[in-house]
Motif scaffolding. Structure first.
Motif: not given
Length: 332
Positions: A55-61, A258-272
């Motif tokens: 998944v994309p790196e999390l910098y902060g919340v 599709l990330d250049r270095q890490r390949g397929p990456m999950l961005l988010e999911l949707n139940a609807r």
């Protein structure tokens, strides 16, 4: 010009409308108790990391309004990042920063904003302006995707993503959403992005639509969609199908980049997941969903579900018809 189609023809084509989607597939397959995991992007990210899904790196919340004064500390060493609502939907509230211009920030569209604009946007996220049901929310600061250069010509001012509809672990239909200048660099079809139907069998393009009309080329880059074939297709389908077990949801949409270095990456999911994917593929979902139910009931494991889906839903040649099927408003 879009030709009108009789309701009986839409039924024959297997067009899935919103009411039937809600009752027969979402309601029948998605326990309400499991919605929180996909409606909350932080929980989705945590669950994915526990399963080794990239998944994309999390910098902060940012959780509280008083923390907004410190947001500059979290991005001071970042030339590029994304700020998004944790409980947002439909691409709303996503701010993409691709660079710096002195003390100011350059958006994916090329426009420049000041730090006060960054704080105001974040404050609006916390107030629930972009969130499901208008609830108070948190703001996530994530790494900007360095997407695969093989897809660069198919998107403009933004990152293209791949939406895969999954039923009980069976990948059913897919499309790539390509950002345009009209969509402000966001992969949102309602804002003007292009939806490209993708063959489940091998990842080649089927058809492409923008604002409900068929197109053959990207409006900004001029790239021809007929020649599109997605790299890493095996890994994309494997990742999407695995999200069913991770979430406990039988019907979902997985958004993958599709990330250049890490390949397929999950961005988010949707139940609807929305229904515009039918327009992009110029095919209804119902017939495929019925076949997917049979596959899910008989396939012995995850690999078999994916393999059978690729065999059953493969369309050897692109469609790109001259006149698109007219889908009802509830299917878009």
């Amino acid at each position: 010009m879009i030709r009108l189609v009789a309701p009986s023809t839409l039924r024959r084509l297997g067009i899935l409308g919103m009411n039937r989607r809600n009752i027969s597939f979402i309601g029948a397959n998605n326990p309400r108790r499991n919605y929180q995991l996909v409606d909350n992007k932080l929980l989705t990210k945590k669950a994915a990391l526990e399963r080794g899904i990239v998944v994309p790196e999390l910098y902060g919340v940012i959780e509280h309004q008083f923390q907004i004064d410190h947001i500059m500390e979290q991005v001071q060493d970042r030339d590029a990042f994304v700020i998004k609502p944790v409980q947002g939907s439909g691409g709303k509230g996503i701010l993409v920063v691709v660079g710096r211009d002195g003390d100011r920030f350059v958006k994916s569209s090329g426009s420049v904003i000041a730090d006060r604009d960054l704080r105001r946007h974040t404050s609006n996220i916390l107030a629930g302006l972009h969130s499901l049901g208008g609830r108070n929310d948190f703001a996530m600061i994530e790494a900007l995707i360095d997407f695969n250069p093989a897809l660069a010509e198919y998107s403009y001012e933004g990152v293209p993503d791949i939406r895969v509809i999954v039923l009980r672990g069976v990948p059913v239909m897919a499309m790539m959403r390509c950002a345009t200048h009209a969509s402000d660099g966001k992969a949102n079809l309602h804002q003007g992005a292009v939806g490209v139907g993708i063959d489940i069998g091998d990842g080649h393009s089927i058809a492409a639509v923008q604002h409900g009309s068929l197109v053959t080329h990207h409006p900004d880059t001029g790239a021809c969609f007929k020649s599109l074939r997605l790299p890493d297709w095996d890994a994309i389908l494997d990742l999407a199908a695995s999200c069913a077990e991770m979430t406990g949801l039988g019907y979902l949409g997985a958004d993958i980049v599709l990330d250049r270095q890490r390949g397929p990456m999950l961005l988010e999911l949707n139940a609807r997941p929305g229904l515009a994917i039918q327009v992009a593929n110029q095919e209804g979902l119902i017939h495929r969903l019925r076949m997917a139910e049979e596959i899910a009931a008989t396939a012995p494991d995850h690999a078999a579900r994916v393999r059978l889906a690729r065999d059953r839903f493969h369309r050897p040649e692109p469609v790109f018809p001259e006149e698109p099927v007219a889908f009802p408003s509830g299917a878009a």
